[in-house]
Design a protein around this motif. Structure first.
Motif, mmCIF file in Angstrom:
data_model
loop_
_atom_site.group_PDB
_atom_site.id
_atom_site.type_symbol
_atom_site.label_atom_id
_atom_site.label_comp_id
_atom_site.label_asym_id
_atom_site.label_seq_id
_atom_site.Cartn_x
_atom_site.Cartn_y
_atom_site.Cartn_z
ATOM 1 N N GLU A 75 33.661 -42.407 25.489
ATOM 2 C CA GLU A 75 32.792 -43.238 24.651
ATOM 3 C C GLU A 75 31.409 -43.366 25.295
ATOM 4 O O GLU A 75 31.288 -43.726 26.463
ATOM 5 N N LEU A 76 30.387 -43.048 24.501
ATOM 6 C CA LEU A 76 29.004 -43.214 24.932
ATOM 7 C C LEU A 76 28.477 -44.480 24.267
ATOM 8 O O LEU A 76 28.340 -44.534 23.043
ATOM 9 N N LYS A 77 28.248 -45.507 25.079
ATOM 10 C CA LYS A 77 27.734 -46.781 24.560
ATOM 11 C C LYS A 77 26.217 -46.742 24.635
ATOM 12 O O LYS A 77 25.652 -46.431 25.688
ATOM 13 N N LEU A 78 25.590 -47.066 23.522
ATOM 14 C CA LEU A 78 24.138 -46.945 23.398
ATOM 15 C C LEU A 78 23.486 -48.257 23.002
ATOM 16 O O LEU A 78 24.066 -49.039 22.247
ATOM 17 N N ILE A 79 22.274 -48.456 23.492
ATOM 18 C CA ILE A 79 21.365 -49.482 22.978
ATOM 19 C C ILE A 79 20.071 -48.739 22.699
ATOM 20 O O ILE A 79 19.535 -48.063 23.594
ATOM 21 N N PHE A 80 19.594 -48.825 21.455
ATOM 22 C CA PHE A 80 18.402 -48.080 21.093
ATOM 23 C C PHE A 80 17.572 -48.842 20.062
ATOM 24 O O PHE A 80 18.067 -49.733 19.383
ATOM 25 N N ASP A 81 16.316 -48.460 19.978
ATOM 26 C CA ASP A 81 15.388 -49.037 19.007
ATOM 27 C C ASP A 81 15.558 -48.245 17.717
ATOM 28 O O ASP A 81 15.157 -47.085 17.638
ATOM 29 N N GLU A 82 16.152 -48.880 16.717
ATOM 30 C CA GLU A 82 16.453 -48.161 15.487
ATOM 31 C C GLU A 82 15.206 -47.822 14.680
ATOM 32 O O GLU A 82 15.280 -47.071 13.705
ATOM 33 N N ARG A 83 14.045 -48.322 15.092
ATOM 34 C CA ARG A 83 12.798 -47.925 14.435
ATOM 35 C C ARG A 83 12.319 -46.573 14.961
ATOM 36 O O ARG A 83 11.510 -45.916 14.328
ATOM 37 N N LYS A 84 12.846 -46.159 16.122
ATOM 38 C CA LYS A 84 12.398 -44.913 16.753
ATOM 39 C C LYS A 84 13.425 -43.795 16.714
ATOM 40 O O LYS A 84 13.070 -42.622 16.818
ATOM 41 N N THR A 85 14.709 -44.128 16.613
ATOM 42 C CA THR A 85 15.748 -43.103 16.616
ATOM 43 C C THR A 85 16.991 -43.606 15.895
ATOM 44 O O THR A 85 17.041 -44.755 15.460
ATOM 45 N N ASP A 86 17.974 -42.726 15.788
ATOM 46 C CA ASP A 86 19.254 -43.098 15.165
ATOM 47 C C ASP A 86 20.388 -42.342 15.860
ATOM 48 O O ASP A 86 20.148 -41.485 16.711
ATOM 49 N N VAL A 87 21.602 -42.664 15.491
ATOM 50 C CA VAL A 87 22.778 -42.080 16.145
ATOM 51 C C VAL A 87 22.813 -40.563 15.957
ATOM 52 O O VAL A 87 23.163 -39.826 16.879
ATOM 53 N N LYS A 88 22.429 -40.078 14.792
ATOM 54 C CA LYS A 88 22.448 -38.637 14.537
ATOM 55 C C LYS A 88 21.481 -37.902 15.463
ATOM 56 O O LYS A 88 21.815 -36.851 16.020
ATOM 57 N N THR A 89 20.298 -38.447 15.661
ATOM 58 C CA THR A 89 19.309 -37.837 16.549
ATOM 59 C C THR A 89 19.820 -37.810 17.983
ATOM 60 O O THR A 89 19.679 -36.799 18.687
ATOM 61 N N ILE A 90 20.434 -38.902 18.410
ATOM 62 C CA ILE A 90 20.989 -38.968 19.760
ATOM 63 C C ILE A 90 22.131 -37.954 19.901
ATOM 64 O O ILE A 90 22.234 -37.255 20.911
#
Length: 124
Positions: free
Chosen positions: A61-76
């Motif tokens: 499992e890859l746990k992420l915290i990201f700015d959804e204004r700059k990226t999304d899960v598909k991009t990651i």
């Protein structure tokens, strides 16, 4: 009094919107060892907008915290696949997969067996 209420409302609204930018998510990523962990986390964290990326060798499992204004899960997921690791959504190409170290070839049954914890091997 109206000005104080207006200022308070604006302050609360601003704080609320500021907190919405960070999103937590987790994705399943294939890998088998510490080298995989380093490669997966580095690929994720280098994606613009990702603030935290922690991958577990045991759970995949890859746990992420990201700015959804700059990226999304598909991009990651695309970024992680580009360094040779499959996700549920996006698979690494043959060339990307072949670029990883031989001990990290998670698609190979023998490599997966070599990385199983000793206790798990006793139970099987």
């Amino acid at each position: 009094m109206k000005k104080i209420i207006l200022m308070f409302t604006l302050l609360v609204t601003t704080i609320t919107f500021a907190q919405d930018k960070n999103k937590k998510a987790s994705i399943e990523v294939d890998g088998v060892c510490g080298m995989c962990k380093e490669r997966i986390e580095k690929a994720a964290i280098r994606t613009k907008g990702v603030k935290s990326a922690v991958w577990s060798v045991d759970t995949h499992e890859l746990k992420l915290i990201f700015d959804e204004r700059k990226t999304d899960v598909k991009t990651i997921s695309k970024k992680v696949a580009s360094v040779g690791h499959d996700t549920k959504e996006i698979k690494a190409t043959k060339e990307e997969y072949n670029s990883i170290h031989p001990c990290c070839k998670y698609r190979d049954e023998e490599v997966r067996k070599d990385h199983k914890p000793k206790e798990e091997e006793k139970n099987n």
